[in-house]
Design a protein around this motif. Structure first.
Motif, mmCIF file in Angstrom:
data_model
loop_
_atom_site.group_PDB
_atom_site.id
_atom_site.type_symbol
_atom_site.label_atom_id
_atom_site.label_comp_id
_atom_site.label_asym_id
_atom_site.label_seq_id
_atom_site.Cartn_x
_atom_site.Cartn_y
_atom_site.Cartn_z
ATOM 1 N N UNK A 149 60.935 38.773 25.429
ATOM 2 C CA UNK A 149 61.299 37.840 24.462
ATOM 3 C C UNK A 149 60.396 36.879 24.063
ATOM 4 N N UNK A 150 59.518 36.262 24.859
ATOM 5 C CA UNK A 150 58.478 35.434 24.381
ATOM 6 C C UNK A 150 57.466 35.391 25.385
ATOM 7 N N UNK A 151 56.209 34.856 24.953
ATOM 8 C CA UNK A 151 55.093 34.329 25.574
ATOM 9 C C UNK A 151 54.527 32.857 25.444
ATOM 10 N N UNK A 152 54.378 32.291 26.366
ATOM 11 C CA UNK A 152 53.849 31.119 26.327
ATOM 12 C C UNK A 152 52.277 30.941 26.703
ATOM 13 N N UNK A 153 51.327 30.886 25.845
ATOM 14 C CA UNK A 153 49.944 30.973 26.212
ATOM 15 C C UNK A 153 49.005 29.765 25.847
ATOM 16 N N UNK A 154 48.226 29.491 26.841
ATOM 17 C CA UNK A 154 47.319 28.431 26.474
ATOM 18 C C UNK A 154 46.171 29.141 26.143
ATOM 19 N N UNK A 155 45.698 28.936 24.833
ATOM 20 C CA UNK A 155 44.416 29.235 24.247
ATOM 21 C C UNK A 155 43.309 28.234 23.777
ATOM 22 N N UNK A 156 42.069 28.434 23.596
ATOM 23 C CA UNK A 156 41.166 27.741 23.340
ATOM 24 C C UNK A 156 41.857 27.100 21.770
ATOM 25 N N UNK A 157 41.528 25.839 21.471
ATOM 26 C CA UNK A 157 42.523 25.338 20.274
ATOM 27 C C UNK A 157 42.098 26.053 19.071
ATOM 28 N N UNK A 158 40.823 26.298 18.764
ATOM 29 C CA UNK A 158 40.466 27.034 17.612
ATOM 30 C C UNK A 158 41.189 28.422 17.457
ATOM 31 N N UNK A 159 41.314 29.466 18.545
ATOM 32 C CA UNK A 159 41.826 30.511 18.630
ATOM 33 C C UNK A 159 43.195 30.244 18.411
ATOM 34 N N UNK A 160 43.759 29.512 18.843
ATOM 35 C CA UNK A 160 45.432 29.221 18.509
ATOM 36 C C UNK A 160 45.560 29.173 17.401
ATOM 37 N N UNK A 161 44.717 28.105 16.556
ATOM 38 C CA UNK A 161 45.027 27.855 15.067
ATOM 39 C C UNK A 161 44.919 29.082 14.213
ATOM 40 N N UNK A 162 43.897 29.835 14.703
ATOM 41 C CA UNK A 162 43.732 31.406 13.675
ATOM 42 C C UNK A 162 44.949 32.087 14.223
ATOM 43 N N UNK A 163 45.527 32.173 15.281
ATOM 44 C CA UNK A 163 46.783 32.806 15.500
ATOM 45 C C UNK A 163 47.950 32.433 14.631
ATOM 46 N N UNK A 164 48.099 31.093 14.041
ATOM 47 C CA UNK A 164 49.305 30.655 13.619
ATOM 48 C C UNK A 164 48.854 30.238 12.050
ATOM 49 N N UNK A 165 47.671 30.518 11.719
ATOM 50 C CA UNK A 165 46.906 30.215 10.096
ATOM 51 C C UNK A 165 47.752 30.988 9.058
#
Length: 359
Positions: A149-165
């Motif tokens: 259904x979903x994944x809740x994952x903690x990433x390095x901030x810049x990597x996370x921002x690339x995912x949602x860009x």
């Protein structure tokens, strides 16, 4: 995440014993070489569990449980927790902590490397991972069957921002497009470095990933090969990228090889037709191709076409074929950095219609 670990790639932060809940007086010394850091803010743990939207019937996959503080919260709200942990000391601590408790029969601990582990069925994934495995783990999860259904994952901030860009954003890249084809991605929380003991050198972010259903009907290997070319120079026009000698050479090789295969199969199968949905050449395991995508701009050893290098007519003819596709879709002056998901899909379909494939 409390009880979890962040192992930074270079692992140069100092670390000492963790005096958290559930540990004996001696505590556990975290390996300095692995850069292990513990989330010390209980309010963040509560927020992560709340935003996960866990149901009482959910099986939860936890990656990087560490000493089990988050594990305990997950057990309180879910049906079962399957914890994958690489560090044998943490595995022993988890087993010791929850034995002879009401949670013992609802916790399964798997010791091993999550990238090499066959993951069982789960409804929700909660992960606090070594940053260097962010990309391969993300795509391992996205290709997991059956879909969760979903994944809740903690990433390095810049990597996370690339995912949602989004298109036009500075961090918009191949990783953004790849991930968003297969999932809806949203940013949940910023986690400052001071929320950890000892503090890492970078800030973190928590991201929610929801696999799309039904799955996109795109060959993942070809899709990734196509995006690799488009993002060679994401701010250059597609016309300039698809004029590059190395790009044209690679595409023409694929084109000639596929034509030969089709001719051979048509000869041996009689009237069997091979359409534009012919599986792309190469490895069919899409996660293997996309797993190396760390979100940085692609760099390729390319040579500019000066316009006078087409010695053979076939080369010039193929280049004209490629550029004709761009003209048909009015993509000549467009840039990858601003293209939407649907525009990428449309352009790939035009190339496939012309018999041009990318793997």
């Amino acid at each position: 995440m409390a009880g979890g670990k962040i192992r930074k790639e270079k692992g140069k932060q100092k670390s000492g014993p963790y005096q958290g809940q559930g540990l004996g007086a001696g505590g556990i010394s975290f390996h300095k070489s692995k850069g292990q850091h513990i989330l010390k803010n209980p309010l963040l743990v509560e927020s992560i569990v709340q935003k996960a939207g866990i149901k009482s019937t959910d099986v939860i996959l936890e990656i990087g449980p560490g000493t089990g503080n988050l594990t305990k919260k997950l057990l309180e709200v879910g049906k079962m927790v399957i914890a994958v942990e690489l560090d044998s000391r943490m595995v022993l601590e988890l087993q010791r902590r929850f034995q002879s408790t009401p949670y013992s029969n609802r916790l399964k601990v798997i010791q091993g490397d999550v990238l090499k582990t066959d993951l069982p069925y789960f409804d929700i994934c909660v992960a606090n991972i070594p940053y260097q495995i962010s990309s391969p783990l993300t795509f391992k999860l996205l290709f997991h069957q059956p879909a969760f259904r979903c994944a809740i994952i903690m990433f390095q901030k810049e990597f996370a921002m690339r995912l949602v860009a989004q298109p036009g954003d500075k961090l918009y890249c191949r990783l953004s497009v790849n991930t968003q084809l297969h999932a809806r991605v949203s940013h949940l929380l910023k986690v400052g470095k001071n929320n950890f003991r000892p503090p890492p050198k970078v800030d973190s972010s928590v991201v929610r990933i929801e696999p799309r259903k039904p799955r996109p009907q795109v060959n993942p290997v070809e899709w990734d090969g196509f995006l690799r070319i488009c993002f060679i120079r994401k701010n250059k026009t597609l016309s300039s990228i698809f004029r590059l000698k190395n790009v044209l050479s690679m595409l023409e090789k694929n084109y000639r090889t596929l034509q030969a295969l089709q001719s051979s199969q048509n000869s041996s199968l009689g009237n069997t037709e091979i359409g534009t949905d012919t599986p792309s050449l190469g490895d069919s395991n899409g996660d293997q191709s996309m797993g190396v995508d760390d979100g940085s701009d692609d760099e390729m050893d390319v040579e500019d076409d000066d316009g006078d290098s087409d010695v053979e007519g076939e080369v010039s003819e193929f280049k004209d074929k490629v550029l004709a596709v761009l003209r048909e879709g009015q993509f000549e002056e467009k840039r990858a950095s601003k293209l939407t998901q649907q525009e990428f899909l449309y352009l790939l379909s035009l190339f496939n219609k012309a018999g041009i494939h990318f793997s």
